[in-house]
Scaffold this motif. Structure first.
Motif, PDB file in Angstrom:
ATOM      1  N   VAL A  73      60.865  43.925  28.183  1.00 28.82           N
ATOM      2  CA  VAL A  73      61.068  45.122  28.989  1.00 28.82           C
ATOM      3  C   VAL A  73      62.195  45.918  28.350  1.00 28.82           C
ATOM      4  O   VAL A  73      63.305  45.409  28.174  1.00 28.82           O
ATOM      5  N   ALA A  74      61.907  47.144  27.969  1.00 27.73           N
ATOM      6  CA  ALA A  74      62.902  48.037  27.381  1.00 27.73           C
ATOM      7  C   ALA A  74      63.389  48.994  28.455  1.00 27.73           C
ATOM      8  O   ALA A  74      62.586  49.693  29.087  1.00 27.73           O
ATOM      9  N   PHE A  75      64.700  49.003  28.670  1.00 22.33           N
ATOM     10  CA  PHE A  75      65.293  49.837  29.707  1.00 22.33           C
ATOM     11  C   PHE A  75      65.912  51.092  29.092  1.00 22.33           C
ATOM     12  O   PHE A  75      66.563  51.031  28.044  1.00 22.33           O
ATOM     13  N   ALA A  76      65.733  52.202  29.786  1.00 20.54           N
ATOM     14  CA  ALA A  76      66.335  53.451  29.350  1.00 20.54           C
ATOM     15  C   ALA A  76      67.840  53.395  29.522  1.00 20.54           C
ATOM     16  O   ALA A  76      68.381  52.632  30.318  1.00 20.54           O
ATOM     17  N   ARG A  77      68.526  54.234  28.745  1.00 20.51           N
ATOM     18  CA  ARG A  77      69.947  54.415  28.956  1.00 20.51           C
ATOM     19  C   ARG A  77      70.129  54.950  30.369  1.00 20.51           C
ATOM     20  O   ARG A  77      69.422  55.850  30.813  1.00 20.51           O
ATOM     21  N   ARG A  78      71.097  54.367  31.072  1.00 20.77           N
ATOM     22  CA  ARG A  78      71.265  54.732  32.472  1.00 20.77           C
ATOM     23  C   ARG A  78      71.722  56.187  32.610  1.00 20.77           C
ATOM     24  O   ARG A  78      72.412  56.695  31.720  1.00 20.77           O
ATOM     25  N   PRO A  79      71.422  56.876  33.737  1.00 16.31           N
ATOM     26  CA  PRO A  79      70.537  56.390  34.801  1.00 16.31           C
ATOM     27  C   PRO A  79      69.095  56.390  34.315  1.00 16.31           C
ATOM     28  O   PRO A  79      68.625  57.355  33.738  1.00 16.31           O
ATOM     29  N   GLY A  80      68.401  55.281  34.532  1.00 19.71           N
ATOM     30  CA  GLY A  80      67.137  55.039  33.864  1.00 19.71           C
ATOM     31  C   GLY A  80      65.972  55.825  34.415  1.00 19.71           C
ATOM     32  O   GLY A  80      65.776  55.930  35.625  1.00 19.71           O
ATOM     33  N   ILE A  86      56.448  45.881  27.235  1.00 21.89           N
ATOM     34  CA  ILE A  86      55.794  46.084  25.950  1.00 21.89           C
ATOM     35  C   ILE A  86      55.259  44.765  25.411  1.00 21.89           C
ATOM     36  O   ILE A  86      55.971  43.756  25.393  1.00 21.89           O
ATOM     37  N   ASP A  87      54.011  44.781  25.000  1.00 21.85           N
ATOM     38  CA  ASP A  87      53.426  43.650  24.284  1.00 21.85           C
ATOM     39  C   ASP A  87      53.922  43.744  22.848  1.00 21.85           C
ATOM     40  O   ASP A  87      53.532  44.652  22.101  1.00 21.85           O
ATOM     41  N   CYS A  88      54.789  42.835  22.442  1.00 20.99           N
ATOM     42  CA  CYS A  88      55.423  42.928  21.125  1.00 20.99           C
ATOM     43  C   CYS A  88      54.495  42.499  19.997  1.00 20.99           C
ATOM     44  O   CYS A  88      54.843  42.658  18.822  1.00 20.99           O
ATOM     45  N   ALA A  89      53.322  41.972  20.326  1.00 19.88           N
ATOM     46  CA  ALA A  89      52.339  41.641  19.298  1.00 19.88           C
ATOM     47  C   ALA A  89      51.481  42.847  18.936  1.00 19.88           C
ATOM     48  O   ALA A  89      51.162  43.068  17.771  1.00 19.88           O
ATOM     49  N   THR A  90      51.134  43.640  19.937  1.00 23.95           N
ATOM     50  CA  THR A  90      50.241  44.779  19.706  1.00 23.95           C
ATOM     51  C   THR A  90      50.951  46.123  19.765  1.00 23.95           C
ATOM     52  O   THR A  90      50.408  47.126  19.303  1.00 23.95           O
ATOM     53  N   GLY A  91      52.142  46.146  20.355  1.00 26.68           N
ATOM     54  CA  GLY A  91      52.843  47.407  20.561  1.00 26.68           C
ATOM     55  C   GLY A  91      52.400  48.145  21.805  1.00 26.68           C
ATOM     56  O   GLY A  91      52.925  49.212  22.126  1.00 26.68           O
ATOM     57  N   GLU A  92      51.447  47.575  22.514  1.00 21.04           N
ATOM     58  CA  GLU A  92      50.913  48.226  23.714  1.00 21.04           C
ATOM     59  C   GLU A  92      51.932  48.186  24.850  1.00 21.04           C
ATOM     60  O   GLU A  92      52.582  47.169  25.095  1.00 21.04           O
ATOM     61  N   THR A  93      52.070  49.321  25.535  1.00 18.88           N
ATOM     62  CA  THR A  93      52.853  49.354  26.761  1.00 18.88           C
ATOM     63  C   THR A  93      51.956  48.875  27.889  1.00 18.88           C
ATOM     64  O   THR A  93      51.020  49.576  28.300  1.00 18.88           O
ATOM     65  N   ARG A  94      52.215  47.681  28.372  1.00 15.10           N
ATOM     66  CA  ARG A  94      51.346  47.085  29.404  1.00 15.10           C
ATOM     67  C   ARG A  94      51.615  47.666  30.786  1.00 15.10           C
ATOM     68  O   ARG A  94      50.702  47.816  31.594  1.00 15.10           O
ATOM     69  N   HIS A  95      52.891  47.950  31.038  1.00 16.82           N
ATOM     70  CA  HIS A  95      53.246  48.491  32.350  1.00 16.82           C
ATOM     71  C   HIS A  95      54.428  49.432  32.176  1.00 16.82           C
ATOM     72  O   HIS A  95      55.297  49.214  31.324  1.00 16.82           O
ATOM     73  N   ARG A  96      54.462  50.457  32.988  1.00 17.22           N
ATOM     74  CA  ARG A  96      55.623  51.341  33.078  1.00 17.22           C
ATOM     75  C   ARG A  96      56.177  51.189  34.486  1.00 17.22           C
ATOM     76  O   ARG A  96      55.541  51.616  35.457  1.00 17.22           O
ATOM     77  N   LEU A  97      57.341  50.549  34.597  1.00 14.51           N
ATOM     78  CA  LEU A  97      57.899  50.246  35.907  1.00 14.51           C
ATOM     79  C   LEU A  97      58.619  51.461  36.473  1.00 14.51           C
ATOM     80  O   LEU A  97      59.247  52.225  35.746  1.00 14.51           O
ATOM     81  N   ALA A  98      58.535  51.599  37.774  1.00 12.19           N
ATOM     82  CA  ALA A  98      59.236  52.671  38.475  1.00 12.19           C
ATOM     83  C   ALA A  98      59.882  52.075  39.716  1.00 12.19           C
ATOM     84  O   ALA A  98      59.206  51.409  40.500  1.00 12.19           O
ATOM     85  N   PRO A  99      61.180  52.296  39.919  1.00 14.65           N
ATOM     86  CA  PRO A  99      61.812  51.796  41.140  1.00 14.65           C
ATOM     87  C   PRO A  99      61.363  52.619  42.340  1.00 14.65           C
ATOM     88  O   PRO A  99      60.744  53.680  42.170  1.00 14.65           O
ATOM     89  N   PRO A 100      61.640  52.158  43.539  1.00 20.64           N
ATOM     90  CA  PRO A 100      61.272  52.940  44.718  1.00 20.64           C
ATOM     91  C   PRO A 100      61.919  54.327  44.684  1.00 20.64           C
ATOM     92  O   PRO A 100      62.907  54.554  43.988  1.00 20.64           O
ATOM     93  N   GLU A 101      61.343  55.239  45.439  1.00 24.11           N
ATOM     94  CA  GLU A 101      61.862  56.606  45.488  1.00 24.11           C
ATOM     95  C   GLU A 101      63.340  56.606  45.868  1.00 24.11           C
ATOM     96  O   GLU A 101      63.763  55.877  46.765  1.00 24.11           O
ATOM     97  N   GLY A 102      64.108  57.404  45.161  1.00 26.75           N
ATOM     98  CA  GLY A 102      65.538  57.495  45.434  1.00 26.75           C
ATOM     99  C   GLY A 102      66.364  56.453  44.715  1.00 26.75           C
ATOM    100  O   GLY A 102      67.583  56.391  44.903  1.00 26.75           O
ATOM    101  N   ARG A 103      65.732  55.623  43.881  1.00 28.09           N
ATOM    102  CA  ARG A 103      66.447  54.608  43.107  1.00 28.09           C
ATOM    103  C   ARG A 103      66.412  54.960  41.621  1.00 28.09           C
ATOM    104  O   ARG A 103      65.562  55.721  41.165  1.00 28.09           O
ATOM    105  N   GLN A 104      67.327  54.343  40.882  1.00 25.60           N
ATOM    106  CA  GLN A 104      67.335  54.470  39.426  1.00 25.60           C
ATOM    107  C   GLN A 104      67.603  53.104  38.811  1.00 25.60           C
ATOM    108  O   GLN A 104      68.397  52.330  39.337  1.00 25.60           O
TER     109      GLN A 104
END
Length: 349
Positions: A73-80, A86-104
């Protein structure tokens, strides 16, 4: 119909054999960096060679490596604004996580020992109140969240027995431009949670409440913590502390002649059973301490920040692309890369 298709897709993904880290070259580290105008997540060998580089949509901060699967899981520089699985074998982004509304997201995460859960450091955007998000890694669905029991949690580290250490930095920030809003009355703390999220223990630094607790390393049951001073820059303040839960924390100043070397700012921390290493990109230096907190060495290099342990020794990165081995006696170059390394180096151990 769409729900059924989504369910079937998730089921199929869960039944697909996942490659392990050995299948992608057994990287020793993960590190985010920038090359030209593009951002990547790299898998690095112990000698600093890049085994793979995977594109990121923006500047990365830290990463979390699944303990078994070749998945990070690669995290953005905060605030995220992103946390990518990321599947490190294929480079595929398997999921893009999002926190609940109003969170970072707040830059860091940690897996449980079996890899079944991912825990993420988060804040309520408007107040910087800390939360720890829990995700089921079978499909990276959001399960619940726990209070971090502080303001502005940053790094979180899982202890071997499942407890979770949380560095609550204490700084309330503007959700848009990261302006610091409460420096005069900030109250950082270091919190210990049980494996089910219950509060077990917590410390504050009564005499250094403007020393923001940011990053963590573990030495058995002892938690080494690195800090960033938000007070008067003319004050010589330690950037390293040690805490064994159930006891009083201790701060670890360098020799008086080096009291201002780190310019009040610790960027990363790593530890072995015998040594603790703290970097300072602001001071252009790293310091090595014994496990009891006594200073052992200082080495200078511009923009040193990322630090991790592999094979019992320390590896550090700098913003110019160089990777180094660090010991009491020397800072030794391993390799150079056209990538400008970002803040953290994550060991796959």
């Amino acid at each position: 119909m769409m729900r059924r298709r989504a369910f079937l897709a998730t089921l199929a993904a869960s039944l697909t054999p996942r490659l392990t880290w050995a299948d992608v070259g057994a990287p020793a580290f993960l590190a985010a960096g920038k090359r030209g105008e593009d951002f990547f997540l790299h898998g690095l060998t112990a000698s600093g060679d890049s085994l793979f580089q995977l594109p990121l949509p923006g500047r990365g901060h830290a990463a979390a490596a699944h303990p078994v699967r070749a998945e990070a899981v690669a995290f953005a520089r905060r605030p995220g604004t992103f946390a990518l699985v990321i599947d490190c074998a294929t480079g595929e982004t398997r999921h893009r996580l999002a926190p609940p509304e109003g969170r970072q997201f707040n830059g860091h995460g940690a897996y449980t020992l079996d890899g079944a859960l991912l825990m993420t450091s988060e804040v309520v955007a408007e107040t910087s109140e800390g939360r720890i998000g829990l995700w089921d890694t079978a499909g990276y669905t959001r399960l619940t969240d726990w209070p971090s029991h502080g303001i502005g949690p940053h790094e979180i580290r899982r202890l071997a027995d499942g407890r979770l250490a949380v560095a609550n930095g204490g700084i309330r920030t503007d959700p848009v431009d990261r302006a610091k809003l409460n420096i005069p009355d900030m109250r950082p703390n270091l919190t210990l949670l049980s494996a089910d999220g219950s509060l077990l223990d917590q410390i504050e630094l009564a005499d250094f409440r403007q020393n923001s607790i940011r990053h963590l390393a573990l030495i058995g049951d002892t938690i080494a913590f690195a800090m960033q001073w938000e007070g008067d820059p003319a004050e010589p303040v330690p950037q390293l502390g040690l805490w064994t839960p159930g006891s009083t924390p201790s701060l670890c100043p360098p020799p008086e002649a080096e009291a201002f070397t780190m310019q009040g700012y610790a960027g990363s921390i790593a530890a072995t059973a015998e040594r603790i290493l703290v970097t300072s990109p602001r001071g252009g230096a790293l310091m090595l301490f014994a496990a009891d907190g006594s200073h052992r060495a200082t080495h200078h290099r511009p923009d040193l920040c990322g630090a991790a342990v592999s094979g019992g020794g320390f590896t550090v990165t700098d913003g110019s692309g160089a990777i180094w081995s660090a010991s009491d006696g020397a800072l030794t170059p391993l390799t150079a890369n056209p990538t400008q390394w970002d803040n953290h180096l994550v060991a796959l151990t």
